[in-house]
Design a protein around this motif. Structure first.
Motif, mmCIF file in Angstrom:
data_model
loop_
_atom_site.group_PDB
_atom_site.id
_atom_site.type_symbol
_atom_site.label_atom_id
_atom_site.label_comp_id
_atom_site.label_asym_id
_atom_site.label_seq_id
_atom_site.Cartn_x
_atom_site.Cartn_y
_atom_site.Cartn_z
ATOM 1 N N LEU A 216 0.848 -1.189 0.000
ATOM 2 C CA LEU A 216 0.000 0.000 0.000
ATOM 3 C C LEU A 216 0.884 1.240 0.000
ATOM 4 C CD1 LEU A 216 -2.622 -1.133 2.645
ATOM 5 C CD2 LEU A 216 -3.190 -0.420 0.322
ATOM 6 N N SER A 217 0.661 2.126 -0.962
ATOM 7 C CA SER A 217 1.300 3.440 -0.969
ATOM 8 C C SER A 217 0.236 4.454 -0.584
ATOM 9 C CB SER A 217 1.869 3.770 -2.351
ATOM 10 O OG SER A 217 2.913 2.895 -2.692
ATOM 11 N N CYS A 218 0.447 5.139 0.530
ATOM 12 C CA CYS A 218 -0.529 6.100 1.054
ATOM 13 C C CYS A 218 0.110 7.481 1.013
ATOM 14 C CB CYS A 218 -0.934 5.738 2.474
ATOM 15 S SG CYS A 218 -1.719 4.112 2.610
ATOM 16 N N TYR A 219 -0.249 8.255 0.009
ATOM 17 C CA TYR A 219 0.380 9.539 -0.223
ATOM 18 C C TYR A 219 -0.461 10.679 0.336
ATOM 19 C CZ TYR A 219 3.153 6.910 -3.613
ATOM 20 O OH TYR A 219 3.977 5.999 -4.207
ATOM 21 N N GLN A 220 0.190 11.588 1.041
ATOM 22 C CA GLN A 220 -0.484 12.829 1.425
ATOM 23 C C GLN A 220 -0.579 13.702 0.187
ATOM 24 O OE1 GLN A 220 0.856 14.909 5.033
ATOM 25 N NE2 GLN A 220 0.804 16.808 3.859
ATOM 26 N N LEU A 221 -1.766 14.226 -0.073
ATOM 27 C CA LEU A 221 -1.970 15.050 -1.250
ATOM 28 C C LEU A 221 -1.010 16.236 -1.257
ATOM 29 C CD1 LEU A 221 -3.671 15.775 -3.787
ATOM 30 C CD2 LEU A 221 -5.073 17.178 -2.262
ATOM 31 N N THR A 222 -0.313 16.405 -2.356
ATOM 32 C CA THR A 222 0.552 17.558 -2.580
ATOM 33 C C THR A 222 -0.048 18.373 -3.713
ATOM 34 O OG1 THR A 222 2.526 16.340 -1.891
ATOM 35 C CG2 THR A 222 2.868 18.316 -3.214
ATOM 36 N N LEU A 223 -0.168 19.662 -3.516
ATOM 37 C CA LEU A 223 -0.712 20.529 -4.566
ATOM 38 C C LEU A 223 0.396 20.868 -5.558
ATOM 39 C CD1 LEU A 223 -3.008 22.994 -2.567
ATOM 40 C CD2 LEU A 223 -3.674 20.980 -3.891
ATOM 41 N N GLU A 224 0.325 20.237 -6.721
ATOM 42 C CA GLU A 224 1.314 20.480 -7.769
ATOM 43 C C GLU A 224 0.939 21.737 -8.541
ATOM 44 O OE1 GLU A 224 3.987 18.854 -7.965
ATOM 45 O OE2 GLU A 224 3.569 17.055 -6.781
ATOM 46 N N GLU A 225 1.936 22.540 -8.817
ATOM 47 C CA GLU A 225 1.710 23.831 -9.477
ATOM 48 C C GLU A 225 0.966 23.656 -10.802
ATOM 49 O OE1 GLU A 225 4.291 27.818 -10.709
ATOM 50 O OE2 GLU A 225 5.309 25.994 -10.046
ATOM 51 N N ASN A 226 0.007 24.536 -11.031
ATOM 52 C CA ASN A 226 -0.764 24.615 -12.283
ATOM 53 C C ASN A 226 -1.737 23.460 -12.501
ATOM 54 O OD1 ASN A 226 0.457 27.059 -13.048
ATOM 55 N ND2 ASN A 226 2.214 25.962 -13.920
ATOM 56 N N THR A 227 -1.940 22.621 -11.504
ATOM 57 C CA THR A 227 -2.981 21.598 -11.637
ATOM 58 C C THR A 227 -4.333 22.224 -11.275
ATOM 59 O OG1 THR A 227 -2.654 20.862 -9.350
ATOM 60 C CG2 THR A 227 -1.403 19.717 -11.077
ATOM 61 N N PRO A 228 -5.429 21.685 -11.805
ATOM 62 C CA PRO A 228 -6.749 22.241 -11.479
ATOM 63 C C PRO A 228 -7.038 22.296 -9.982
ATOM 64 C CG PRO A 228 -6.932 20.783 -13.361
ATOM 65 C CD PRO A 228 -5.525 20.632 -12.844
ATOM 66 N N LEU A 229 -6.614 21.272 -9.241
ATOM 67 C CA LEU A 229 -6.880 21.262 -7.809
ATOM 68 C C LEU A 229 -6.098 22.367 -7.096
ATOM 69 C CD1 LEU A 229 -8.754 19.515 -6.111
ATOM 70 C CD2 LEU A 229 -6.784 18.108 -5.497
ATOM 71 N N ALA A 230 -4.855 22.578 -7.513
ATOM 72 C CA ALA A 230 -4.051 23.647 -6.912
ATOM 73 C C ALA A 230 -4.670 25.008 -7.198
ATOM 74 C CB ALA A 230 -2.619 23.581 -7.443
ATOM 75 N N LYS A 231 -5.174 25.197 -8.405
ATOM 76 C CA LYS A 231 -5.788 26.479 -8.752
ATOM 77 C C LYS A 231 -7.034 26.730 -7.905
ATOM 78 C CE LYS A 231 -4.047 26.399 -13.500
ATOM 79 N NZ LYS A 231 -4.387 26.234 -14.944
ATOM 80 N N ARG A 232 -7.837 25.690 -7.673
ATOM 81 C CA ARG A 232 -9.046 25.860 -6.870
ATOM 82 C C ARG A 232 -8.691 26.219 -5.420
ATOM 83 N NH1 ARG A 232 -13.387 21.204 -7.628
ATOM 84 N NH2 ARG A 232 -14.602 22.765 -6.474
ATOM 85 N N CYS A 233 -7.638 25.628 -4.909
ATOM 86 C CA CYS A 233 -7.202 25.961 -3.550
ATOM 87 C C CYS A 233 -6.651 27.382 -3.497
ATOM 88 C CB CYS A 233 -6.165 24.952 -3.061
ATOM 89 S SG CYS A 233 -6.843 23.319 -2.689
ATOM 90 N N ARG A 234 -5.914 27.767 -4.528
ATOM 91 C CA ARG A 234 -5.364 29.119 -4.559
ATOM 92 C C ARG A 234 -6.475 30.170 -4.608
ATOM 93 N NH1 ARG A 234 -2.017 28.222 -8.315
ATOM 94 N NH2 ARG A 234 -3.138 29.110 -10.081
#
Length: 404
Positions: A216-234
């Protein structure tokens, strides 16, 4: 049209270091997806018309590095989404690799797959090609979370996909999961939505462990620059959990998975005994690896280099007889030492003090005694069997430990 000569492998200056003794790993980047997920910062495109030209260019790149290592004992095909290739393309690609390189008989051969692509035909093809490990990009068993992440499968489809993999007698199965998703409300640590995200994650862990994967790989979400999710958080539409809440996710995850028989062997990775990712351990242990394909990285033991993050540029260079290198760096002894600390503190094994002293000429216990004693007193590190290693709490702040 003449594609130009293939560079002579004997003229390739990217030579693998003879140290350490462990065999190198081989990574292939498949830069194609059906669509981009909202959080993903890895390089990929959705134009599948370039697949034939990509495969041709990849064969030429294989020829360049045919003599780079006598053999490899891990092969990892990642992306992107490798499973968007046809079964015939994947089988042919692996056959090309086996023709160009010596892959040991006991090699770990991994392919990343999307649950929406898993069919009996694909699985049969991968089995014929010699694949013995599948890494399935589940991310969540919660449909709301999957929608936020832009995944193209549902929780029910993911469960069915895992069952099909089991039916195909793949014995080494890894699942990728993501926690710490943003919410639409920041009304305190215990707001209903924040609590629902946490409960959804615990339910995902219950479902995942109930499927009995090997890894199991359990990754904490990282907001990558210019991704839609990062833009919504910004823009303030979405808000990430606080640092303390993220720590809750991490520590609870480690506790649950270790209680259920998974060893927490790296910050984001858990495995049944003997099922750790042999390929990924090479990255953490500073073992050389060769990466082929657009955006792929390679490490020789001293030099790190990476290919163009562009399918067009990658194809163009190889058709013109050039290596598709975007950039490279030669690491100094000090850079290697700092990387060894950074990588070592990400693993439960930790840092072998004697190996570190021999390789980098530094006695950590003597040079950093006051700092290590303070970290030990805070319950972040421990010393045993000749290793300096992080505790579970230390792994939650592993990056800062490397600053000792």
């Amino acid at each position: 049209m003449d594609a130009g000569p293939i560079p002579n492998p004997t003229e390739n200056t990217f030579q693998r270091s003879r140290e350490p003794d462990e065999l190198p790993g081989l990574y292939i980047h498949i830069p194609f997806c059906l669509r981009k997920c909202t959080y993903c910062g890895f390089y990929s495109i959705t134009d599948h018309s370039l697949i034939p030209a990509y495969r041709s260019a990849l064969r030429r790149e294989m020829e360049i590095y045919r003599e780079w290592a006598a053999s490899f004992d891990t092969l990892y095909i990642g992306g992107g989404t490798p499973s968007v290739l046809t079964a015939a393309d994947l089988e042919g690609l692996i056959a090309d690799l086996l023709d160009a390189f010596t892959i040991t008989a006991d090699a770990e051969v991994t392919v990343e797959v999307n649950p929406g692509d898993i069919t009996p035909g694909l699985l049969a093809s991968l089995r014929r090609a010699g694949v013995n490990r599948l890494n399935i990009g589940i991310q969540s068993f919660d449909d709301d979370s999957l929608a936020l992440l832009g995944r193209r499968h549902t929780a029910l489809q993911a469960i069915g996909a895992i069952q099909r993999v089991r039916d195909a007698v793949f014995e080494n199965i890894g699942l990728d999961l993501i926690y710490g998703l943003p919410s639409f409300s920041a009304a305190g640590e215990t707001s209903p939505e924040v609590e629902r995200r946490f409960a959804a994650w615990l339910a995902t862990l219950d479902m995942a462990t109930g499927m009995n994967p090997d890894h199991l790989s359990c990754y904490q979400l990282t907001l990558e620059e210019n991704t839609p999710l990062a833009k919504r958080c910004r823009l303030g539409e979405l808000i990430l959990p606080s640092e303390s809440r993220q720590a809750d996710f991490f520590l609870r995850t480690a506790q649950i998975l270790e209680e259920r028989g998974y060893r927490h062997y790296e910050v984001s990775n858990f495995a049944r005994p003997g099922r750790e990712s042999r390929h990924n351990r090479k990255y953490w242990n500073h073992v050389p690896y060769l990466g082929l394909g657009p955006a792929a990285h390679s490490f020789s033991g001293r030099e790190r280099r990476w290919n163009h993050s562009s399918v067009d540029a990658y194809i163009g260079d190889l058709e013109s007889g050039r290596e598709p290198i975007e950039s490279r760096e030669i690491l100094s002894d000090e850079q290697l030492r700092l990387e060894a600390l950074f990588l070592g503190f990400r693993t439960r094994r930790g840092i072998c003090l004697e190996t570190f002293r021999i390789r980098y000429g530094r006695d950590l216990l003597a040079d950093k005694r006051d700092m290590i004693e303070r970290l030990s007193g805070e319950g972040l590190v421990e010393i045993g069997d000749g290793f300096l290693r992080p505790t579970r709490a230390g792994m939650a702040v592993a990056d800062s430990l490397a600053l000792i």
